[in-house]
Write a protein that holds these residues in place. Structure first.
Motif, PDB file in Angstrom:
ATOM      1  N   ASN A 110       0.813  -1.215   0.000  1.00 33.17           N
ATOM      2  CA  ASN A 110       0.000   0.000   0.000  1.00 33.17           C
ATOM      3  C   ASN A 110       0.847   1.266   0.000  1.00 33.17           C
ATOM      4  O   ASN A 110       0.295   2.364   0.095  1.00 33.17           O
ATOM      5  N   LEU A 111       2.160   1.126  -0.079  1.00 35.03           N
ATOM      6  CA  LEU A 111       3.046   2.285  -0.056  1.00 35.03           C
ATOM      7  C   LEU A 111       2.921   3.068  -1.356  1.00 35.03           C
ATOM      8  O   LEU A 111       2.943   2.510  -2.448  1.00 35.03           O
ATOM      9  N   GLU A 112       2.761   4.390  -1.215  1.00 38.27           N
ATOM     10  CA  GLU A 112       2.632   5.247  -2.385  1.00 38.27           C
ATOM     11  C   GLU A 112       3.990   5.420  -3.070  1.00 38.27           C
ATOM     12  O   GLU A 112       5.031   5.453  -2.407  1.00 38.27           O
ATOM     13  N   PRO A 113       4.022   5.551  -4.405  1.00 40.54           N
ATOM     14  CA  PRO A 113       5.290   5.762  -5.112  1.00 40.54           C
ATOM     15  C   PRO A 113       5.957   7.069  -4.682  1.00 40.54           C
ATOM     16  O   PRO A 113       5.310   8.115  -4.589  1.00 40.54           O
ATOM     17  N   GLY A 114       7.239   6.992  -4.388  1.00 41.42           N
ATOM     18  CA  GLY A 114       7.994   8.165  -3.995  1.00 41.42           C
ATOM     19  C   GLY A 114       7.842   8.571  -2.543  1.00 41.42           C
ATOM     20  O   GLY A 114       8.418   9.577  -2.124  1.00 41.42           O
ATOM     21  N   ASP A 115       7.090   7.806  -1.755  1.00 36.91           N
ATOM     22  CA  ASP A 115       6.875   8.147  -0.344  1.00 36.91           C
ATOM     23  C   ASP A 115       7.998   7.535   0.492  1.00 36.91           C
ATOM     24  O   ASP A 115       7.833   6.490   1.124  1.00 36.91           O
ATOM     25  N   PHE A 116       9.147   8.192   0.502  1.00 39.10           N
ATOM     26  CA  PHE A 116      10.291   7.665   1.246  1.00 39.10           C
ATOM     27  C   PHE A 116      10.055   7.733   2.748  1.00 39.10           C
ATOM     28  O   PHE A 116      10.473   6.830   3.490  1.00 39.10           O
ATOM     29  N   THR A 117       9.374   8.762   3.221  1.00 35.12           N
ATOM     30  CA  THR A 117       9.062   8.872   4.648  1.00 35.12           C
ATOM     31  C   THR A 117       8.162   7.734   5.095  1.00 35.12           C
ATOM     32  O   THR A 117       8.358   7.138   6.168  1.00 35.12           O
ATOM     33  N   GLY A 118       7.163   7.419   4.281  1.00 40.58           N
ATOM     34  CA  GLY A 118       6.297   6.292   4.614  1.00 40.58           C
ATOM     35  C   GLY A 118       7.046   4.970   4.623  1.00 40.58           C
ATOM     36  O   GLY A 118       6.767   4.089   5.459  1.00 40.58           O
ATOM     37  N   PHE A 119       8.006   4.822   3.705  1.00 37.18           N
ATOM     38  CA  PHE A 119       8.815   3.598   3.700  1.00 37.18           C
ATOM     39  C   PHE A 119       9.612   3.463   4.989  1.00 37.18           C
ATOM     40  O   PHE A 119       9.710   2.381   5.563  1.00 37.18           O
ATOM     41  N   LEU A 120      10.192   4.557   5.453  1.00 33.21           N
ATOM     42  CA  LEU A 120      10.960   4.506   6.703  1.00 33.21           C
ATOM     43  C   LEU A 120      10.064   4.161   7.892  1.00 33.21           C
ATOM     44  O   LEU A 120      10.484   3.427   8.793  1.00 33.21           O
ATOM     45  N   LYS A 121       8.838   4.677   7.900  1.00 29.54           N
ATOM     46  CA  LYS A 121       7.925   4.348   8.995  1.00 29.54           C
ATOM     47  C   LYS A 121       7.592   2.863   9.005  1.00 29.54           C
ATOM     48  O   LYS A 121       7.552   2.223  10.067  1.00 29.54           O
ATOM     49  N   ILE A 122       7.363   2.314   7.829  1.00 25.29           N
ATOM     50  CA  ILE A 122       7.053   0.876   7.756  1.00 25.29           C
ATOM     51  C   ILE A 122       8.272   0.052   8.149  1.00 25.29           C
ATOM     52  O   ILE A 122       8.160  -0.950   8.869  1.00 25.29           O
TER      53      ILE A 122
END
Length: 470
Positions: A110-122
């Motif tokens: 469900n991670l949005e493309p280019g969402d590096f901050t969201g990737f780090l949270k996950i």
């Protein structure tokens, strides 16, 4: 002069592709091969090759397809990485439950493309502890062994990419690519200071040599490169390639390979925009390469060779082998190779003319015109500066005269006020005297009036008698 010559620096699409005919973009740094074929070519003799042909569906190169046919050398290198991580050739058994594994996969899905901050949270969530531990262990290992040759470090990073992508082998390829771009940014931002321009290679010397070479070619004009650049109508301050020059210079400030590639893509897009504004015809591939060479010559980007090698060694393979970024980076590599081998015939110049330009004995007419225009502009600015200084001096003199005039007016006003007070006092005194003598004056005036009335009556009677006689 240019009408009967080929326009632009001509490089066909076939020349940009891999010499192994695999369908991906090659690179002069790999002797014309793509990164996949170059790694296969560099393997020791007797090691079986992987299938480097493109897939039948014509899709981009993918992580899972790169690992479809493991070989002995790849297995040995992966085992070496695993021993560095866990102390044995096999990783520990995963302790996460199937439910937890499915949960973390869904979060990445469900991670949005280019969402590096969201990737780090996950990645920092408890469900991703295993993946986070792998990243941390790899980073600590690379920092501890930062003295390894840079090519060994490159192999370790590329192997880590492949092994990490195996965790998401059930995902669609575009999602795997997006996740691995986040992984690359995370890993290489931390490792940049250890692996960029490493002491084990000669990148720094090549940077200086390339910089000197570009500086010695500062006399090259757009006409020599057959770039559609209207020198006669565009002033110096309105260079349409300036945004592209700025973008390629910004590449050195980035850390992640994908961010450096983004600067190359941004520069290339600005080159196409500049060509479209400078030429009535649509820009083609030859014009683009010529324009990119002109931008590199004018920008002279800092540490250009090191930045390109950093992207080649530690960037994701799919970013360089195909797609828009791969095309732009391949053209940049061709532009640098062209500059390094630039000679007179490439610029439609004789060897004598080329030598004269390189030694500073000659100057192009367009360059001389621009220098003259810059000199005239400088003289005009100096003249305007002198006029401004004279204007300031005149304003100071006028201000002093104005202040003196104001003081004179104030003194005259004070004198007039004093005189007015004296006159008023005299008028008051005269009024008081007139009030004292007013009764006698009134009687005298009344007697004068009576005498005047008597004379008038006498005259009327006299006139009346004359009328009767008549």
């Amino acid at each position: 002069m240019w009408a009967n010559k080929q326009r632009g620096i001509r490089v066909s699409q076939e020349e940009l592709l891999c010499k192994n005919a695999c369908g991906y973009y090659g690179n002069p740094a790999w002797q014309g091969f793509c990164s996949k074929c170059w790694r296969e070519k560099s393997r020791p003799a007797g090691t079986p090759r992987q299938d480097t042909r493109p897939s039948s569906d014509g899709g981009l190169p993918t992580f899972s397809k790169f690992e479809e046919k493991k070989n002995i050398e790849k297995g040995r290198r992966i085992n070496t990485v695993r021993r560095l991580f866990w102390g044995s050739s096999s990783p520990p058994k995963p302790q996460e439950s199937p439910e937890s594994h499915a949960k973390v996969l869904k979060a990445y899905q469900n991670l949005e493309p280019g969402d590096f901050t969201g990737f780090l949270k996950i990645l920092r969530s408890p469900s991703s502890q295993r993946l986070q531990s792998r990243c941390t262990a790899f980073l600590n290992t690379m920092e501890a062994y930062h003295d390894l040759p840079v090519q060994k470090q490159s192999d370790l990073v590329q192997d880590f990419y492949q092994s990490f992508a195996e965790h998401f082998r059930s995902f669609p390829e575009d999602q795997v690519t997006q996740i691995m771009e986040h992984v690359e940014k995370l890993i290489m931002t931390r490792l940049h200071k250890w692996v960029f321009c490493h002491d084990s290679c000669d990148d720094e010397q090549k940077d200086l040599a390339l910089q000197r070479r570009i500086r010695s070619l500062n006399w090259v004009t757009p006409q020599m490169l057959s770039v559609p650049f209207p020198d006669e109508t565009i002033p110096v301050t309105s260079d349409p390639f300036m945004p592209a020059i700025t973008a390629i210079i910004e590449m050195d400030a980035k850390r992640a390979p994908q961010d450096k590639l983004a600067c190359v893509s941004k520069c290339s897009q600005h080159v196409f925009e500049a060509l479209s504004t400078s030429n009535s015809e649509p820009a083609n591939a030859d014009d683009f390469l010529s324009g990119l060479i002109y931008v590199v010559l004018k920008a002279n980007p800092p540490r250009l060779h090191s930045n390109m090698q950093y992207v080649i060694r530690f960037g994701l393979p799919h970013s360089l082998m195909a797609g828009e970024s791969g095309y732009y980076f391949t053209n940049l590599s061709c532009a640098v190779a062209f500059i390094e081998k630039l000679d007179g015939p490439a610029l439609n110049l004789s060897p004598e003319e080329f030598t004269g330009y390189m030694q500073g004995q000659r100057a192009p007419a367009a360059l001389t015109k621009r220098q003259q225009l810059a000199s005239d502009t400088q003289h005009l600015l100096e003249e305007l500066k002198g006029r401004q200084e004279k204007l300031h001096q005149g304003a100071d003199v006028l201000n002093a005269q104005l202040q003196k005039w104001v003081q004179t007016v104030h003194s005259q006003l004070d004198e007039a006020t004093t005189q007015f007070a004296l006159v008023r006092m005299e008028m008051t005194a005269q009024a008081e005297v007139s009030q004292v003598v007013s009764p006698s004056a009134h009687d005298a005036s009344q007697q004068g009036d009576d005498k005047e009335q008597t004379m008038l009556l006498f005259n009327d009677q006299r006139l009346g008698s004359q009328d009767t006689d008549c």
